[in-house]
Design a protein around this motif. Structure first.
Motif, mmCIF file in Angstrom:
data_model
loop_
_atom_site.group_PDB
_atom_site.id
_atom_site.type_symbol
_atom_site.label_atom_id
_atom_site.label_comp_id
_atom_site.label_asym_id
_atom_site.label_seq_id
_atom_site.Cartn_x
_atom_site.Cartn_y
_atom_site.Cartn_z
ATOM 1 N N ALA A 144 0.574 -1.246 -0.089
ATOM 2 C CA ALA A 144 -0.230 0.002 -0.088
ATOM 3 C C ALA A 144 1.009 1.271 -0.009
ATOM 4 C CB ALA A 144 -0.890 0.004 1.226
ATOM 5 N N ALA A 145 2.059 1.338 0.792
ATOM 6 C CA ALA A 145 2.785 2.282 0.847
ATOM 7 C C ALA A 145 3.783 2.587 -0.380
ATOM 8 C CB ALA A 145 3.718 2.509 2.260
ATOM 9 N N SER A 146 4.328 1.468 -0.738
ATOM 10 C CA SER A 146 5.426 1.886 -1.858
ATOM 11 C C SER A 146 4.882 1.448 -3.492
ATOM 12 C CB SER A 146 6.578 0.857 -1.738
ATOM 13 O OG SER A 146 6.209 -0.603 -1.621
ATOM 14 N N ARG A 147 3.877 0.790 -3.603
ATOM 15 C CA ARG A 147 3.418 0.241 -4.817
ATOM 16 C C ARG A 147 1.854 0.901 -5.456
ATOM 17 N NH1 ARG A 147 8.273 -1.322 -7.159
ATOM 18 N NH2 ARG A 147 9.234 -2.694 -5.743
ATOM 19 N N LEU A 148 1.058 0.861 -4.532
ATOM 20 C CA LEU A 148 -0.357 1.214 -4.832
ATOM 21 C C LEU A 148 -0.818 2.501 -5.275
ATOM 22 C CD1 LEU A 148 -2.812 -1.122 -2.849
ATOM 23 C CD2 LEU A 148 -2.274 -1.092 -5.191
ATOM 24 N N PRO A 149 -0.155 3.605 -4.589
ATOM 25 C CA PRO A 149 -0.905 4.886 -4.929
ATOM 26 C C PRO A 149 -0.894 5.220 -6.125
ATOM 27 C CG PRO A 149 0.718 5.131 -3.321
ATOM 28 C CD PRO A 149 1.034 3.449 -3.725
ATOM 29 N N GLY A 150 0.163 4.923 -7.183
ATOM 30 C CA GLY A 150 0.007 5.405 -8.481
ATOM 31 C C GLY A 150 -0.958 4.587 -9.336
ATOM 32 N N PRO A 151 -0.833 3.439 -9.453
ATOM 33 C CA PRO A 151 -2.033 2.551 -9.927
ATOM 34 C C PRO A 151 -3.508 3.075 -9.589
ATOM 35 C CG PRO A 151 -0.249 1.049 -9.271
ATOM 36 C CD PRO A 151 0.174 2.449 -8.779
ATOM 37 N N LEU A 152 -3.768 3.030 -8.270
ATOM 38 C CA LEU A 152 -5.099 3.596 -7.861
ATOM 39 C C LEU A 152 -5.685 4.824 -8.227
ATOM 40 C CD1 LEU A 152 -5.215 2.241 -4.006
ATOM 41 C CD2 LEU A 152 -6.158 1.114 -6.163
#
Length: 287
Positions: A98-106
């Motif tokens: 959630a911290a390192s990978r998800l912000p961009g895709p979401l």
């Protein structure tokens, strides 16, 4: 037995009382009680053990709750298929992802499907897999360890599909001046069911115990707290490199690689959703 009664039953199970369920559903308590009694009479079993105002699920109640979650999920899938603008996607994820990978895709998901509603839940791999299997989540991003360490891991599972997302490098981050040739005296990790914790215990804690050396395991709630222990010199921490790169590591920390760990997107094999396919496509380029 109908969907309304099952929803009332599920809410009472989650709240643990008729009072809490009535408040959450905006119904009078007598109506909730009547619907529960009618459901129990229809099924011919007691669904709750009643101890004053507190209600605990019986064995039969736990079985029905699993079906209630499945039916709720199927209803949501049907609504989304017939009216895509009402889609809800319940995503589980490890805190690190959630911290390192998800912000961009979401953010890109919201731009592509602005009418879809995302519900995000964080947790350990074991709990997330269990929630997907129990229809409480539609999909989840979880860690899949190397096959030689996967003896007690929940993956692979015959009822789940897996899609590779990214390969993380798992690190042990130690206080400055630590001796690289010896296991840490204490290891700061997240909750049980965390695959990263399982790997670290397999590679560091158990081998040290076999040699007569005790490695104390310290359980914490976040990677920020893990890094604080490293900074204080009280323990070494376990985390993926992507999270280490996000945190403000103290000067002179030592890192040791425990090798690659694959992050996969899991969902039930019978689950179908346009939003899920969109998410999967966006996650495919996350590395």
């Amino acid at each position: 037995m109908d969907l309304v009664s099952l929803d009332i039953f599920r809410t009472v199970a989650e709240e643990g009382s008729v009072t809490g369920a009535a408040r959450r559903l905006d119904r009078v308590q007598s109506n909730v009680t009547t619907r529960l009694r009618q459901l129990e009479a229809d099924l011919g079993v007691a669904l709750f053990s009643r101890d004053g105002r507190r209600m605990t699920l019986t064995h039969e109640g736990r079985v029905l709750l699993d079906y209630a979650h499945r039916l709720q999920s199927l209803v949501a899938e049907a609504r989304a298929a017939l009216a895509p603008g009402t889609e809800r996607l319940r995503i589980g994820t490890m805190e690190s992802t959630a911290a390192s990978r998800l912000p961009g895709p979401l953010a890109r998901f919201r731009a592509v499907r602005p009418d879809a509603v995302i519900e995000l839940v964080t947790g350990a791999t074991d709990a997330l897999v269990d929630d997907v299997l129990g229809h409480r989540l539609d999909c989840a991003l979880v860690a899949r360890p190397p096959l030689q360490l996967a003896t007690d891991d929940p993956l692979p599972h015959p009822e789940l599909s897996e899609r590779a997302v990214v390969t993380e490098e798992l690190l042990v981050v130690g206080p400055g001046g630590a001796d690289d040739d010896r296991p840490p005296a204490a290891l700061a990790v997240l909750e049980p069911g965390c695959t990263y914790r399982r790997i670290a215990e397999s590679l560091l804690v158990r081998p040290a115990a076999a040699r007569g050396r005790v490695v104390r395991v310290q359980q914490l709630n976040s990677y920020h707290a893990v890094m604080a222990c490293v900074a204080a010199g009280t323990a070494s921490g376990v985390m993926p490199r992507s999270v280490f790169d996000l945190l403000k590591a103290p000067e002179g920390v030592r890192i040791q690689s425990l090798g690659p760990v694959e992050t996969v997107l899991v969902a039930r094999r019978d689950y179908r959703s346009a939003g899920f396919e969109t998410l999967a496509a966006l996650l495919a380029g996350v590395a």
